[in-house]
Design a protein around this motif. Structure first.
Motif, PDB file in Angstrom:
ATOM      1  N   UNK A  56       0.892  -1.157   0.000  1.00 16.43           N
ATOM      2  CA  UNK A  56       0.000   0.000   0.000  1.00 16.43           C
ATOM      3  C   UNK A  56       0.928   1.205   0.000  1.00 16.43           C
ATOM      4  N   UNK A  57       0.876   1.983  -1.067  1.00 17.36           N
ATOM      5  CA  UNK A  57       1.838   3.064  -1.264  1.00 17.36           C
ATOM      6  C   UNK A  57       1.122   4.405  -1.378  1.00 17.36           C
ATOM      7  N   UNK A  58       1.592   5.378  -0.618  1.00 15.16           N
ATOM      8  CA  UNK A  58       1.077   6.739  -0.719  1.00 15.16           C
ATOM      9  C   UNK A  58       1.667   7.390  -1.959  1.00 15.16           C
ATOM     10  N   UNK A  59       0.883   8.199  -2.639  1.00 20.86           N
ATOM     11  CA  UNK A  59       1.353   8.877  -3.846  1.00 20.86           C
ATOM     12  C   UNK A  59       2.346   9.981  -3.509  1.00 20.86           C
ATOM     13  N   UNK A  60       1.958  10.866  -2.587  1.00 18.78           N
ATOM     14  CA  UNK A  60       2.760  12.060  -2.308  1.00 18.78           C
ATOM     15  C   UNK A  60       3.499  11.887  -0.987  1.00 18.78           C
ATOM     16  N   UNK A  64      11.043  11.064  -3.581  1.00 15.84           N
ATOM     17  CA  UNK A  64      10.343  10.576  -4.777  1.00 15.84           C
ATOM     18  C   UNK A  64       8.899  10.177  -4.466  1.00 15.84           C
ATOM     19  N   UNK A  65       8.025  10.372  -5.441  1.00 18.74           N
ATOM     20  CA  UNK A  65       6.609  10.038  -5.247  1.00 18.74           C
ATOM     21  C   UNK A  65       6.409   8.529  -5.267  1.00 18.74           C
ATOM     22  N   UNK A  66       5.236   8.121  -4.834  1.00 14.63           N
ATOM     23  CA  UNK A  66       4.890   6.710  -4.863  1.00 14.63           C
ATOM     24  C   UNK A  66       4.875   6.147  -6.271  1.00 14.63           C
ATOM     25  N   UNK A 149       2.521  17.212 -14.735  1.00 13.34           N
ATOM     26  CA  UNK A 149       3.488  16.813 -13.718  1.00 13.34           C
ATOM     27  C   UNK A 149       3.958  15.376 -13.954  1.00 13.34           C
ATOM     28  N   UNK A 150       3.027  14.487 -14.289  1.00 13.81           N
ATOM     29  CA  UNK A 150       3.391  13.096 -14.582  1.00 13.81           C
ATOM     30  C   UNK A 150       4.263  13.018 -15.829  1.00 13.81           C
ATOM     31  N   UNK A 151       3.944  13.827 -16.845  1.00 15.56           N
ATOM     32  CA  UNK A 151       4.755  13.845 -18.077  1.00 15.56           C
ATOM     33  C   UNK A 151       6.171  14.334 -17.801  1.00 15.56           C
ATOM     34  N   UNK A 152       6.321  15.178 -16.793  1.00 13.03           N
ATOM     35  CA  UNK A 152       7.633  15.736 -16.437  1.00 13.03           C
ATOM     36  C   UNK A 152       8.310  14.926 -15.331  1.00 13.03           C
ATOM     37  N   UNK A 153       7.837  13.703 -15.105  1.00 11.43           N
ATOM     38  CA  UNK A 153       8.405  12.794 -14.103  1.00 11.43           C
ATOM     39  C   UNK A 153       8.465  13.427 -12.702  1.00 11.43           C
ATOM     40  N   UNK A 154       7.449  14.212 -12.361  1.00  9.58           N
ATOM     41  CA  UNK A 154       7.372  14.798 -11.032  1.00  9.58           C
ATOM     42  C   UNK A 154       8.253  16.017 -10.819  1.00  9.58           C
ATOM     43  N   UNK A 155       8.924  16.490 -11.853  1.00 13.64           N
ATOM     44  CA  UNK A 155       9.817  17.641 -11.737  1.00 13.64           C
ATOM     45  C   UNK A 155       8.986  18.932 -11.718  1.00 13.64           C
ATOM     46  N   UNK A 156       8.975  19.620 -10.577  1.00 15.52           N
ATOM     47  CA  UNK A 156       8.157  20.821 -10.399  1.00 15.52           C
ATOM     48  C   UNK A 156       8.605  21.944 -11.328  1.00 15.52           C
ATOM     49  N   UNK A 168       6.728  28.791  -7.894  1.00 17.44           N
ATOM     50  CA  UNK A 168       6.082  28.936  -6.586  1.00 17.44           C
ATOM     51  C   UNK A 168       4.555  28.903  -6.699  1.00 17.44           C
ATOM     52  N   UNK A 169       4.030  29.449  -7.782  1.00 22.80           N
ATOM     53  CA  UNK A 169       2.573  29.401  -8.010  1.00 22.80           C
ATOM     54  C   UNK A 169       2.139  27.950  -8.164  1.00 22.80           C
ATOM     55  N   UNK A 170       2.896  27.201  -8.941  1.00 22.84           N
ATOM     56  CA  UNK A 170       2.589  25.777  -9.127  1.00 22.84           C
ATOM     57  C   UNK A 170       2.677  25.032  -7.795  1.00 22.84           C
ATOM     58  N   UNK A 171       3.706  25.303  -7.008  1.00 17.35           N
ATOM     59  CA  UNK A 171       3.842  24.639  -5.710  1.00 17.35           C
ATOM     60  C   UNK A 171       2.659  24.940  -4.800  1.00 17.35           C
TER      61      UNK A 171
END
Length: 181
Positions: A56-60, A64-66, A149-156, A168-171
């Protein structure tokens, strides 16, 4: 010779230690063994030492994300069934989790019975209910951000550039709970 009973072993991965401990106790009361990790590296370390039937894995999580954890766990233990659990649900992350090898995806809050049912319910349901109304503009924005975000492999930073917004707006948008449907 007596038949040996194979105990199901669960790997719980979530940076919310209180939630993980409560879930571990609830699973233990049901006769299931658990091991807990607070992040992806701890989870991979445990998976090298022990065999787990389910995770059972949390996403965030911190680090690194789940989503990034799923392929690594499946590589180490291909027979492991994985359910992604998150308070930050989106269609994009649900699709990615399943593509990467999760058998199901649940939104928090979910109780122990719902989580266990997610492992049992891995077949598709053509009779699933269809929402009566279209999603709001805010929900569509949330879904689009999650997709990019998924397309960018989680890179903010890369996601902010792709969306044409300040990092910062995205965050700030990502730190908010997803818009209810």
């Amino acid at each position: 010779m007596a038949e040996q009973v194979v105990m199901e072993r669960f790997l719980l991965v979530d940076d919310d230690e209180a939630f993980t401990q409560v879930l571990a106790r609830a699973l233990h009361r049901r006769g299931l063994e658990t091991a807990c990790a607070q992040n992806a590296s701890q989870a991979l370390e445990l998976a090298q030492q022990e065999t787990f039937s389910k995770a059972i894995i949390d996403l965030k999580m911190e680090g690194p994300s789940g989503l990034t954890l799923i392929p690594s766990l499946k590589e180490q233990q291909p027979a492991m069934d994985i359910v992604m659990l998150t308070g930050y649900s989106s269609v994009a992350t649900a699709v990615e989790a399943v593509k990467l090898g999760a058998v199901n995806y649940l939104c928090k809050p979910a109780n122990t019975d719902e989580i266990l049912a997610a492992f049992a319910n891995i077949e598709g349901d053509a009779a699933a209910s269809i929402p009566e109304q279209r999603p709001s503009v805010d929900r569509l924005e949330w879904e689009h951000i999650q997709k990019v975000l998924a397309e960018q492999d989680g890179n903010i930073s890369a996601t902010a550039r792709a969306l044409g917004m300040h990092r910062r707006t995205l965050q700030r948008k990502l730190n908010k709970r997803p818009v209810k449907e």
